[in-house]
Motif scaffolding. Sequence first.
Motif, PDB file in Angstrom:
ATOM      1  N   ASP A   1     -32.966 -17.940  -7.882  1.00  0.00           N
ATOM      2  CA  ASP A   1     -33.596 -19.243  -8.103  1.00  0.00           C
ATOM      3  C   ASP A   1     -33.172 -20.184  -6.988  1.00  0.00           C
ATOM      4  O   ASP A   1     -32.028 -20.646  -6.953  1.00  0.00           O
ATOM      5  CB  ASP A   1     -33.196 -19.822  -9.467  1.00  0.00           C
ATOM      6  N   GLU A   2     -34.105 -20.469  -6.073  1.00  0.00           N
ATOM      7  CA  GLU A   2     -33.790 -21.346  -4.944  1.00  0.00           C
ATOM      8  C   GLU A   2     -33.595 -22.792  -5.390  1.00  0.00           C
ATOM      9  O   GLU A   2     -32.857 -23.537  -4.785  1.00  0.00           O
ATOM     10  CB  GLU A   2     -34.888 -21.241  -3.892  1.00  0.00           C
ATOM     11  N   ASN A   3     -34.276 -23.171  -6.471  1.00  0.00           N
ATOM     12  CA  ASN A   3     -34.158 -24.519  -7.031  1.00  0.00           C
ATOM     13  C   ASN A   3     -33.883 -24.396  -8.525  1.00  0.00           C
ATOM     14  O   ASN A   3     -34.779 -24.628  -9.338  1.00  0.00           O
ATOM     15  CB  ASN A   3     -35.439 -25.326  -6.797  1.00  0.00           C
TER      16      ASN A   3
ATOM     17  N   GLY B   1     -40.643 -21.120  -7.303  1.00  0.00           N
ATOM     18  CA  GLY B   1     -39.425 -21.572  -6.626  1.00  0.00           C
ATOM     19  C   GLY B   1     -38.307 -20.557  -6.587  1.00  0.00           C
ATOM     20  O   GLY B   1     -37.140 -20.928  -6.498  1.00  0.00           O
TER      21      GLY B   1
ATOM     22  N   LYS C   1     -31.724 -27.820 -13.759  1.00  0.00           N
ATOM     23  CA  LYS C   1     -30.420 -28.457 -14.027  1.00  0.00           C
ATOM     24  C   LYS C   1     -30.169 -28.551 -15.499  1.00  0.00           C
ATOM     25  O   LYS C   1     -31.010 -28.666 -16.293  1.00  0.00           O
ATOM     26  CB  LYS C   1     -30.431 -29.849 -13.421  1.00  0.00           C
TER      27      LYS C   1
ATOM     28  N   LYS D   1     -40.760 -15.230  -1.446  1.00  0.00           N
ATOM     29  CA  LYS D   1     -40.750 -16.519  -2.140  1.00  0.00           C
ATOM     30  C   LYS D   1     -41.939 -16.579  -3.088  1.00  0.00           C
ATOM     31  O   LYS D   1     -43.012 -16.062  -2.780  1.00  0.00           O
ATOM     32  CB  LYS D   1     -40.809 -17.672  -1.145  1.00  0.00           C
TER      33      LYS D   1
END
Length: 144
Positions: A139-141, A120, A144, A116
């Motif tokens: 990409d964990e987050n 992020g 948008k 990690k």
Amino acid sequence: MAAVNPYLIFNGNCEEAFLFYKSVFGGEFPYIGKFKDMPVDENSPKLSDEQANRIMHVSLPIGNTILMGSDSHDEAGAVAFGSNVSISINTESVAEADRIFNGLSAGGNPFMPMNKTFWGAYFGMFVDKFGIHWMVNFDENPAK
């Protein structure tokens, strides 16, 4: 399936190069960060002011591809022609990232194991047994 993008490494002129590429291809940088923007801990390299102002990561969308890049710094060593291009794989899951990393790095040099990151993502780098540089990223987050 994973997206594949070229990743270019420079010896201090990444920003100049990417401003040039932007002038040719158009578009905007969704992200541009410098080494001085990274969180610092006891394992962080000691960088001069000049190196701290080098590009840690930049991306420029070109059609369905994202051209990515960064500068090297003294702790990482100068980049030699031929080893300054990596293939960046953006995966859809941690499991896919691990599968690709473990498969492609077998017999090579996994110098940055999957882990990690502060940005992020779940990320790792290696040189495969044929001398090709790879980056694997999930990409964990995602933005948008």
